[in-house]
Structures are given as structure tokens and as C-alpha cells.
Design a protein around this motif. Structure first.
Motif, mmCIF file in Angstrom:
data_model
loop_
_atom_site.group_PDB
_atom_site.id
_atom_site.type_symbol
_atom_site.label_atom_id
_atom_site.label_comp_id
_atom_site.label_asym_id
_atom_site.label_seq_id
_atom_site.Cartn_x
_atom_site.Cartn_y
_atom_site.Cartn_z
ATOM 1 N N ARG A 90 0.831 -1.202 0.000
ATOM 2 C CA ARG A 90 0.000 0.000 0.000
ATOM 3 C C ARG A 90 0.867 1.254 0.000
ATOM 4 O O ARG A 90 0.582 2.209 -0.726
ATOM 5 N N SER A 91 1.937 1.264 0.798
ATOM 6 C CA SER A 91 2.798 2.446 0.900
ATOM 7 C C SER A 91 3.507 2.728 -0.418
ATOM 8 O O SER A 91 3.526 3.865 -0.892
ATOM 9 N N LEU A 94 0.841 3.777 -3.131
ATOM 10 C CA LEU A 94 0.346 5.145 -2.956
ATOM 11 C C LEU A 94 1.445 6.169 -3.252
ATOM 12 O O LEU A 94 1.160 7.242 -3.795
ATOM 13 N N THR A 172 -10.198 6.251 3.361
ATOM 14 C CA THR A 172 -9.901 5.288 2.299
ATOM 15 C C THR A 172 -8.530 5.623 1.701
ATOM 16 O O THR A 172 -7.952 6.680 1.966
ATOM 17 N N ASP A 173 -8.034 4.699 0.872
ATOM 18 C CA ASP A 173 -6.772 4.963 0.173
ATOM 19 C C ASP A 173 -6.902 6.170 -0.747
ATOM 20 O O ASP A 173 -5.933 6.913 -0.956
ATOM 21 N N THR A 174 -8.090 6.357 -1.310
ATOM 22 C CA THR A 174 -8.321 7.509 -2.188
ATOM 23 C C THR A 174 -8.146 8.820 -1.433
ATOM 24 O O THR A 174 -7.567 9.784 -1.952
ATOM 25 N N ILE A 176 -6.253 9.309 1.203
ATOM 26 C CA ILE A 176 -4.818 9.485 1.449
ATOM 27 C C ILE A 176 -4.125 9.980 0.191
ATOM 28 O O ILE A 176 -3.266 10.876 0.240
ATOM 29 N N LEU A 177 -4.499 9.416 -0.965
ATOM 30 C CA LEU A 177 -3.905 9.835 -2.243
ATOM 31 C C LEU A 177 -4.208 11.297 -2.529
ATOM 32 O O LEU A 177 -3.314 12.058 -2.921
ATOM 33 N N PRO A 248 -1.803 9.888 6.317
ATOM 34 C CA PRO A 248 -2.524 8.619 6.518
ATOM 35 C C PRO A 248 -3.277 8.564 7.842
ATOM 36 O O PRO A 248 -4.355 7.957 7.909
ATOM 37 N N GLY A 252 -6.708 8.730 6.629
ATOM 38 C CA GLY A 252 -6.947 7.285 6.620
ATOM 39 C C GLY A 252 -7.624 6.798 7.879
ATOM 40 O O GLY A 252 -8.130 5.677 7.930
ATOM 41 N N ASN A 256 -6.140 2.539 7.331
ATOM 42 C CA ASN A 256 -5.275 2.233 6.194
ATOM 43 C C ASN A 256 -3.846 2.621 6.557
ATOM 44 O O ASN A 256 -3.374 3.703 6.228
ATOM 45 N N MET A 258 0.203 2.920 6.786
ATOM 46 C CA MET A 258 1.347 2.951 5.890
ATOM 47 C C MET A 258 2.596 2.666 6.713
ATOM 48 O O MET A 258 2.529 2.469 7.926
#
Length: 306
Positions: A90-91, A94, A172-174, A176-177, A248, A252, A256, A258
Motif C-alpha cells: 500500500r505504501s 500510494l 480510504t486509500d483515495t 490518502i492519495l 494517513p 486514513g 489504512n 502505511m
């Protein structure tokens, strides 16, 4: 009697010696402040964790084994540490996607700035650097207020009738992105702009005169000439994105994790300092490999275009 050449060599040796003596205090500080903590972390990674944190001065490679493996509590067999592998993936994912997203946004932004008049370039540069005036935590909370269920994005979409219920973006990951892309975008724009500002746009005009398409001009003329800025910007974004901690946690929600969150957990609640140290060194190795890949790619590109 010494000749003029011997006198010149002696003066050169004295000059070199004086330079080393003058720079010795600064070099010593750098050695102690930069290398010293890394050596401590490296040593800790080969020790045994204490019962309440800290370390026992007993050699053990278990921390390095636990980076990607885990022991069964019943028969002590080793198996792949799925949680750690997931966090590593994931890290890295992303960080790479954040780098690509900032490149996609930063390249046209830098091109727009570089093609403005000299009077307005400074204004655009000033606007790009404004986010650096604000603390990272405040900027991250600003993104949170925009993408939360009752935030600006969902409120506008609901009022326009595009959606009937809020979209779950936060935690969510989104999320964080989005947060990392916003935070690190200036780090991509500035190096590309520095390279693009020196670009001779007469070459671009020559490409159009030779009936090249916009895409071909971009691929064959503009991008190769500003590639050093792209590489520098990618490095400046990838490294902090890989080790991001605040974004995160806030966006997150702790769900989620990292790499930085995992490392903090080992030094905090986990009370496993050797594992935290081994993870830290592993992240540093990943960053070094990425830097070597970028440098090698840049070197080959420079030789090819030279």
C-alpha cells in the motif's frame, strides 16, 4: 634552495590542510547528527526487545525476520507476514501513484507558468509556494473538511442532484492519495518549472514549423529537455510520500496504515524497538534503491541526449 614549483606545491598542501581544518567542525556535526542516529537504529535492529520498550543487549536477528515473516505461536513455524506485506504494498503503491498524479498535474502547471510573461511569472510562483506557509497538519485538515461526508464535494454533488447519498471518500486509500497529492504538488511543480524556464521555446516553434503534432513536440522536444526537473520532482515527491505519517493518520483514520504508521506502532504500543528499527532501515533501503534507479536513468538519458 626550494624551487618555485616546490613552493607552489607546499602552498597548495597548506591550503588543502587549512580547508580541512576549517570544515572539520561542520563535518563532525554532520557525522554525529546524521550518521550517529542511523547507526543506533541499525544496532537496535539486531537486539532483543525489552518487556516495556527499549532493548536488551542480546544479539537477535528476529527483528529482520519479522519484517516480512511471522512465527506461529503454537509450533514456531515461519510464514509470510501478510499484514506487513500489505502495508508495504500500500505504501509503495500510494507513493508511486502520488508521484504520477503530481506529475500529471504539475507538468502542465509548470508549462503554463513558464509560458507567461516575466512580470506574471513571479506572481504564479508566489501562488504555488503559498501552501508552504501553512503547517502540514492544517493543510491535511483542510483536505479533510473538503472530502468528508458533509464536506464541500459531497454537498455540491448532492445539491446538483448528481448523487443521492454522500460518497464515502474519507478513511480510504483515495483520501490518502488526494491528501498527499495536494500536499506534495508544489514539490513537483517547482523543479519542473526551474527546468522549463530555461527551455528555448524557439525549438518548440521549430517543431511546429516542421509539421510536428502537439504530442510529438511534447514527447520529442519539451519532455527530454525538462527531464532533469521531472526526475528531481519525482524524487522530492516519492520519498516523503513513502514515509508520510500525518496524512494517513488524519485522512486514513488509522484504518489504512502505511509504513510510517507501522514503525510508530512498534516504537509505541507494540514496544518492539528492534522491529521498528528494522522496518526503518528497510524503508531507507527502498528509498536508496529508488534514488539509484532515478540517477542511473538520468545518467543514461544524459549520455544518450549528449
Amino acid at each position: 634552495m626550494a624551487t618555485a614549483e616546490e613552493i607552489a606545491k607546499a602552498a597548495e598542501r597548506r591550503d588543502v590542510r587549512d580547508r580541512w581544518l576549517l570544515s572539520a567542525p561542520a563535518l563532525l556535526v554532520i557525522l554525529l547528527a546524521a550518521t550517529g542516529p542511523l547507526l543506533i537504529v541499525l544496532v537496535y535492529s539486531f537486539l532483543t526487545p525489552g518487556a516495556y520498550g527499549d532493548v536488551k543487549w542480546q544479539f537477535s536477528p528476529d527483528a529482520w525476520v519479522s519484517v516480512f515473516m511471522e512465527r506461529d505461536i503454537f509450533d514456531d513455524t515461519l510464514s509470510l507476514a501478510a499484514a506487513h506485506v500489505t502495508i508495504f504494498w500500500r505504501s509503495i503503491k500510494l507513493a508511486v501513484v502520488t508521484t504520477l498524479a503530481t506529475l500529471a498535474l504539475g507538468f502542465p502547471t509548470a508549462y503554463f507558468m513558464a509560458t507567461r510573461s516575466e512580470k506574471t511569472r513571479d506572481l504564479w510562483l508566489f501562488l504555488i509556494t503559498i501552501p508552504f506557509w501553512t503547517n502540514l497538519l492544517i493543510r491535511t485538515f483542510a483536505v479533510l473538511q473538503i472530502i468528508r461526508n458533509e464536506g464541500i464535494v459531497n454537498t455540491v454533488l448532492l445539491k446538483l442532484g448528481i448523487i443521492s447519498a454522500p460518497i464515502q471518500i474519507l478513511f480510504t486509500d483515495t483520501a490518502i492519495l488526494i491528501g498527499m497529492a495536494y500536499v506534495y504538488l508544489p514539490l513537483m511543480v517547482l523543479p519542473i518549472y526551474a527546468s522549463m524556464e530555461k527551455l528555448d521555446f524557439r525549438l518548440v516553434e521549430a517543431g511546429y514549423d516542421l509539421y510536428a503534432t502537439r504530442f510529438k513536440v511534447l514527447r520529442k522536444i519539451i519532455f527530454p529537455l525538462v527531464k532533469p526537473g521531472v526526475i528531481a520532482g519525482s524524487i522530492l515527491v516519492f520519498i516523503p510520500a513513502l514515509g508520510a505519517y500525518v496524512t494517513p493518520v488524519v485522512l486514513g483514520g488509522g484504518k489504512n496504515m502505511m509504513l510510517s504508521n507501522l514503525i510508530e506502532l512498534q516504537f509505541g504500543q507494540g514496544r518492539n524497538w528492534p522491529l521498528g528499527s528494522a522496518l526503518s532501515i528497510t524503508v531507507m533501503v527502498i528509498v536508496m534503491l529508488a534514488l539509484l534507479a532515478y540517477v542511473r536513468n538520468a545518467g543514461k538519458s544524459g549520455v544518450r541526449h549528449g
